[in-house]
Design an enzyme around this catalytic site. Structure first.
Site, PDB file in Angstrom:
ATOM      1  N   ASP A   1     -23.078 -40.063   2.513  1.00 33.23           N
ATOM      2  CA  ASP A   1     -23.625 -39.763   3.829  1.00 33.23           C
ATOM      3  C   ASP A   1     -24.344 -38.412   3.828  1.00 33.23           C
ATOM      4  O   ASP A   1     -25.394 -38.255   4.452  1.00 33.23           O
ATOM      5  CB  ASP A   1     -22.513 -39.733   4.888  1.00 33.23           C
TER       6      ASP A   1
ATOM      7  N   GLU B   1     -26.488 -49.423  10.211  1.00 33.36           N
ATOM      8  CA  GLU B   1     -27.261 -48.404   9.496  1.00 33.36           C
ATOM      9  C   GLU B   1     -28.570 -48.994   8.994  1.00 33.36           C
ATOM     10  O   GLU B   1     -29.664 -48.520   9.319  1.00 33.36           O
ATOM     11  CB  GLU B   1     -26.419 -47.886   8.330  1.00 33.36           C
TER      12      GLU B   1
END
Length: 441
Positions: A304, A89
């Site tokens: 998220d 990420e």
């Protein structure tokens, strides 16, 4: 009386100017190469905007609370400081920021580290990336999280467009290799895997894929466990359009279809009243049940999920293929957070807008089950202003501009996730997050 009339006139003129500045787009930057500078539209000077964006970049990459670290003469990594690791990420986010800012040295360092330590060079996972490594490169896990590959591919294509492929790294070839590897393929039986997991037998042969072949939607993880569902924050349809235009992998029609399916999916995943989306969903947009569902908060809007407003804003900016729904969504989700108090809304909710129970709250970095007014969510809700016309959007932008990224009273501080989302939001709102076309195109 005359003074009151004058003030009312000024207010009316201000609203009229705002409406003109927030005129809905009908075409995106793929066609127009135009980007909104929302800060400038609101009256911030260009000098102040440039200084602010550079300061936020400095804080993330070079300041005392930086999350980017160089290794030797040729490598570097982005670390999730609070979790003591480097993740695909953050590495892929770092690549995207670097190519957007023209920071080739940072980009090349991050890519070399990712390729050396994270990317599988052979075997059934060839081309994929181990999602978490210690900062010395030792892998914490072998499996992948699909959003990492999504950003790696797009950032590499942009690097190819910006710098070419003959300066030491063939960026396009690297992107094409990943694209080839993420297509469906057989994974042989693994007798060392658990006999049964949450989704069935993990030992037998199965197919691996980043994009579900039936729904054309990105998977949560490209393996037998996580490829049966998805994560709304992994959906950035415009990235597929980048692949269709410049990957030169012979799959342009497929990638454009993935973009269309992803937009349709987001309609289903976002709550009709609040605009909030679950942390994870089935491919039909419905919340997870059992594992990843209500009992552990996976059906809620949380970390998220913060990325979804900014991701949809990016698709609006670059493509505008779903502009009418995206504008309605932007105002809907801002209306919800405004109703919670623009300086008070917290970072986790059930999708109906109610607060989660204590057992549903997801802790962050060992900080305990605490709901916060997190700057990462302040950032992404502000980025949604790119899609909006209502007056409230200005307040979200001002809130981001004035927010200080500093420790909470209990000492909690997230330089990594909050810091990167804040940087992306400043890039969006200043017109600095752009489609990078090949030289001469």
């Amino acid at each position: 009386m005359r003074k009151a009339f004058f003030l009312i006139t000024l207010l009316y003129m201000g609203l009229q100017v705002q409406a003109a500045g927030f005129k809905p787009w009908t075409k995106g930057a793929f066609e127009t190469r135009q980007y909104r500078n929302v800060f400038a539209e609101m009256g911030y000077s260009q000098a102040d905007i440039d200084a602010k964006v550079q300061q936020v970049f400095y804080e993330v990459f070079r300041g005392p609370n930086k999350v980017y670290f160089e290794v030797g003469d040729s490598m570097g990594y982005v670390s999730d400081i609070k979790n003591h690791d480097a993740r695909t990420e953050g590495m892929s986010y770092g690549l995207m920021v670097a190519v957007q800012f023209g920071e080739k040295d940072i980009f090349d360092r991050l890519w070399r580290w990712s390729k050396r330590y994270m990317q599988h060079q052979s075997g059934p996972r060839e081309g994929y990336f181990a999602w978490s490594c210690k900062t010395d490169g030792t892998r914490n896990a072998e499996g992948s999280a699909s959003d990492g590959e999504l950003y790696f591919i797009t950032a590499l294509i942009f690097a190819s467009n910006r710098w070419g492929n003959d300066t030491g790294i063939n960026y396009k070839a690297e992107a094409q290799h990943i694209l080839d590897c993420i297509m469906p393929r057989e994974i042989p039986a693994d007798p060392n895997a658990p006999a049964f997991g949450p989704f069935g037998n993990q030992q037998g042969p199965r197919k691996s894929f980043l994009i579900d072949p039936e729904t054309k939607l990105i998977t949560f993880t490209p393996d037998g466990f996580g490829q049966r569902f998805t994560d709304p924050s992994y959906h950035i349809p415009a990235f597929y359009e980048v692949w269709a235009r410049w990957a030169d992998d012979g799959r342009a029609d497929f990638w454009n279809e993935c973009a269309r399916r992803s937009r349709d999916y987001l309609h289903k995943a976002c709550n009709d009243t609040t605009g909030l989306n679950p942390d994870m969903t089935q491919f039909d947009g419905s919340p997870m049940s059992g594992w990843g569902g209500r009992r552990n908060g996976g059906a809620n809007f949380r970390y998220d999920s913060w990325r979804v407003p900014m991701n949809i804003a990016l698709d609006y900016e670059w493509s505008c293929a779903d502009g009418e729904w995206q504008r309605q969504y932007g105002e809907k989700i801002q209306n919800f957070f405004y109703s919670q108090g623009i300086n008070d809304f917290v970072d986790q909710y059930r999708v109906d807008g109610s607060l989660p129970s204590e057992d549903e709250i997801l802790p962050a970095g060992g900080s305990g089950k605490v709901l916060r007014h997190s700057i990462g969510l302040v950032a992404t809700t502000a980025a949604a202003s790119i899609m909006c016309r209502h007056a409230k959007s200005r307040e979200f932008v001002d809130a981001l501009w004035n927010a200080k990224h500093e420790p909470f009273p209990d000492g909690y501080f997230d330089a990594y996730y909050d810091g990167l989302l804040r940087l992306f939001a400043f890039m969006h709102l200043s017109g600095r997050y752009r489609v990078i076309f090949p030289a001469g195109e």
